[in-house]
Write a protein that holds these residues in place. Structure first.
Motif, PDB file in Angstrom:
ATOM      1  N   UNK A 159       3.758  -8.726  -4.624  1.00 50.36           N
ATOM      2  CA  UNK A 159       3.712  -7.472  -3.864  1.00 50.36           C
ATOM      3  C   UNK A 159       2.478  -6.662  -4.258  1.00 50.36           C
ATOM      4  N   UNK A 160       2.135  -6.671  -5.539  1.00 54.40           N
ATOM      5  CA  UNK A 160       0.937  -5.961  -5.980  1.00 54.40           C
ATOM      6  C   UNK A 160      -0.321  -6.513  -5.333  1.00 54.40           C
ATOM      7  N   UNK A 161      -0.428  -7.837  -5.286  1.00 52.95           N
ATOM      8  CA  UNK A 161      -1.601  -8.454  -4.654  1.00 52.95           C
ATOM      9  C   UNK A 161      -1.627  -8.171  -3.158  1.00 52.95           C
ATOM     10  N   UNK A 162      -0.463  -8.224  -2.525  1.00 54.47           N
ATOM     11  CA  UNK A 162      -0.391  -7.970  -1.088  1.00 54.47           C
ATOM     12  C   UNK A 162      -0.857  -6.549  -0.768  1.00 54.47           C
ATOM     13  N   UNK A 163      -0.445  -5.584  -1.571  1.00 50.08           N
ATOM     14  CA  UNK A 163      -0.865  -4.202  -1.342  1.00 50.08           C
ATOM     15  C   UNK A 163      -2.382  -4.065  -1.462  1.00 50.08           C
ATOM     16  N   UNK A 164      -2.971  -4.756  -2.429  1.00 48.53           N
ATOM     17  CA  UNK A 164      -4.429  -4.729  -2.577  1.00 48.53           C
ATOM     18  C   UNK A 164      -5.104  -5.371  -1.369  1.00 48.53           C
ATOM     19  N   UNK A 165      -4.541  -6.469  -0.880  1.00 50.20           N
ATOM     20  CA  UNK A 165      -5.124  -7.143   0.276  1.00 50.20           C
ATOM     21  C   UNK A 165      -4.984  -6.309   1.543  1.00 50.20           C
ATOM     22  N   UNK A 166      -3.875  -5.590   1.669  1.00 50.92           N
ATOM     23  CA  UNK A 166      -3.699  -4.693   2.816  1.00 50.92           C
ATOM     24  C   UNK A 166      -4.762  -3.600   2.791  1.00 50.92           C
ATOM     25  N   UNK A 167      -5.006  -3.041   1.606  1.00 54.09           N
ATOM     26  CA  UNK A 167      -6.037  -2.010   1.486  1.00 54.09           C
ATOM     27  C   UNK A 167      -7.409  -2.568   1.839  1.00 54.09           C
ATOM     28  N   UNK A 168      -7.689  -3.799   1.406  1.00 57.18           N
ATOM     29  CA  UNK A 168      -8.965  -4.435   1.715  1.00 57.18           C
ATOM     30  C   UNK A 168      -9.111  -4.651   3.216  1.00 57.18           C
ATOM     31  N   UNK A 169      -8.047  -5.113   3.870  1.00 55.73           N
ATOM     32  CA  UNK A 169      -8.104  -5.333   5.314  1.00 55.73           C
ATOM     33  C   UNK A 169      -8.287  -4.018   6.066  1.00 55.73           C
ATOM     34  N   UNK A 170      -7.611  -2.970   5.614  1.00 51.12           N
ATOM     35  CA  UNK A 170      -7.772  -1.662   6.260  1.00 51.12           C
ATOM     36  C   UNK A 170      -9.204  -1.162   6.122  1.00 51.12           C
ATOM     37  N   UNK A 171      -9.792  -1.331   4.936  1.00 46.23           N
ATOM     38  CA  UNK A 171     -11.184  -0.914   4.726  1.00 46.23           C
ATOM     39  C   UNK A 171     -12.132  -1.736   5.593  1.00 46.23           C
ATOM     40  N   UNK A 172     -11.854  -3.041   5.698  1.00 47.51           N
ATOM     41  CA  UNK A 172     -12.704  -3.921   6.508  1.00 47.51           C
ATOM     42  C   UNK A 172     -12.646  -3.532   7.979  1.00 47.51           C
TER      43      UNK A 172
ATOM     44  N   UNK B 173       5.816  -7.396   4.518  1.00 47.21           N
ATOM     45  CA  UNK B 173       6.056  -6.624   3.301  1.00 47.21           C
ATOM     46  C   UNK B 173       7.157  -5.593   3.519  1.00 47.21           C
ATOM     47  N   UNK B 174       7.096  -4.874   4.628  1.00 44.76           N
ATOM     48  CA  UNK B 174       8.117  -3.859   4.903  1.00 44.76           C
ATOM     49  C   UNK B 174       9.486  -4.497   5.093  1.00 44.76           C
ATOM     50  N   UNK B 175       9.518  -5.629   5.784  1.00 45.52           N
ATOM     51  CA  UNK B 175      10.793  -6.307   6.015  1.00 45.52           C
ATOM     52  C   UNK B 175      11.370  -6.832   4.704  1.00 45.52           C
ATOM     53  N   UNK B 176      10.516  -7.369   3.849  1.00 48.19           N
ATOM     54  CA  UNK B 176      10.955  -7.865   2.538  1.00 48.19           C
ATOM     55  C   UNK B 176      11.598  -6.746   1.726  1.00 48.19           C
ATOM     56  N   UNK B 177      10.940  -5.599   1.688  1.00 46.57           N
ATOM     57  CA  UNK B 177      11.470  -4.461   0.928  1.00 46.57           C
ATOM     58  C   UNK B 177      12.733  -3.919   1.585  1.00 46.57           C
ATOM     59  N   UNK B 178      12.752  -3.881   2.919  1.00 50.41           N
ATOM     60  CA  UNK B 178      13.922  -3.359   3.636  1.00 50.41           C
ATOM     61  C   UNK B 178      15.157  -4.225   3.386  1.00 50.41           C
ATOM     62  N   UNK B 179      14.983  -5.536   3.397  1.00 50.16           N
ATOM     63  CA  UNK B 179      16.105  -6.447   3.147  1.00 50.16           C
ATOM     64  C   UNK B 179      16.676  -6.219   1.751  1.00 50.16           C
TER      65      UNK B 179
END
Length: 229
Positions: free
Chosen positions: A49-62, A90-96
C-alpha cells in the motif's frame, strides 16, 4: 514537422508502456482478490500500500506535467486510466477491510492474531467504532435491561463464553489456485481427524482451479502460496 510530432508521440507511448509494468497494480489486484474472497480479514499489505500511494502520486504529477506541456491528449488519457484503475483497486481493498472490521469488530478485538493484522489506521478505526457502539447500546438498550443481561458480548452472565460475538465463517468454500505444485494438504482440522475417518491428503497442481473450504488452506493463503479468486 509531422514526422517530428509522430516521433514524439511514439516516444511518449513507449514511456507509458515502460512505466506501467513498474507499478504494483498486479500485486495490489492479487491482494484485493484475496481480501474480497477470504471470510476473515487478512494481514494488511503495508509495504504494498505504501508503494502504491507513492506510485499514485507519481502518476498524478506526471499527468499534471503532461497536461501543462501540451502532450498528446491520448497519452494523458492513458495515464489517467491507469491512475483511475489503481485508485479504484486501492480504495476497494481498504473498503473491503473496513467492512470486515465493522462486521467482526468484537471478534477481532478479542483475537490477538486478527488484531495484529490491522494497520495503525484500522486499529484507530476499530477502537473508535467499538467505543461508539458500546456507548450506543449501553444508552439505548442495555441500561434498560436487568443487570444479568447488560453485557454486549454475552446473552447473560451465566453464559460461559462470548456467545453474542459473530465469528468469520472459516468453513466457507472458496475458489482458489496455487502458484506451484502443493502436496499433503490436509482438508480436515484436528477435531475432524479425531472424530471421523481421515481422507487422503489433497494435492494441488499449479494454476488449476479448486473449490475448497477456506480453513484448511488459510495458512497457505497468508503465506502467498495460494491465491483466492
Amino acid at each position: 514537422m509531422a514526422s517530428s510530432l509522430g516521433g514524439a508521440s511514439v516516444s511518449q507511448t513507449d514511456d507509458f508502456e515502460t512505466f506501467t509494468p513498474t507499478t504494483d497494480v498486479e500485486p495490489l489486484k492479487r491482494a484485493w482478490r484475496n481480501e474480497k474472497a477470504a471470510p476473515e480479514i487478512l494481514p494488511f499489505e503495508a509495504s504494498l500500500v505504501g508503494r502504491i500511494k507513492e506510485q499514485i502520486q507519481l502518476m498524478e504529477d506526471t499527468i499534471e506535467e503532461y497536461s501543462r506541456s501540451g502532450i498528446d491528449p491520448l497519452i494523458v488519457s492513458l495515464y489517467q486510466m491507469d491512475l483511475d484503475r489503481t485508485q479504484f483497486l486501492l480504495r476497494s481493498y481498504i473498503r473491503i477491510r473496513l467492512q470486515k472490521i465493522e462486521k467482526y469488530m468484537l471478534y477481532i478485538l478479542k483475537s490477538d492474531e486478527l488484531f495484529r493484522r490491522l494497520s495503525e489506521e484500522e486499529i484507530t478505526f476499530t477502537d473508535r467504532c467499538s467505543h461508539d457502539m458500546k456507548k450506543h447500546f449501553d444508552e439505548s438498550v442495555l441500561s434498560k435491561l436487568p443487570n444479568n443481561y447488560q453485557d454486549i458480548l454475552r446473552q447473560s452472565i451465566i453464559s460461559e463464553e462470548d456467545d453474542m460475538v459473530p465469528e468469520p465463517p472459516l468453513d466457507t468454500f472458496v475458489v482458489c489456485k496455487s502458484k506451484e505444485y502443493l502436496e499433503h494438504i490436509q482438508l480436515e482440522d484436528e477435531e475432524e481427524r479425531a472424530s471421523s475417518r481421515v481422507e487422503e491428503p489433497f494435492e494441488m497442481e499449479a494454476n488449476v482451479l479448486h473449490i475448497i473450504r477456506y480453513k484448511p488452506i488459510k495458512s497457505l493463503v497468508e503465506s502467498g502460496r495460494i491465491d483466492l479468486l
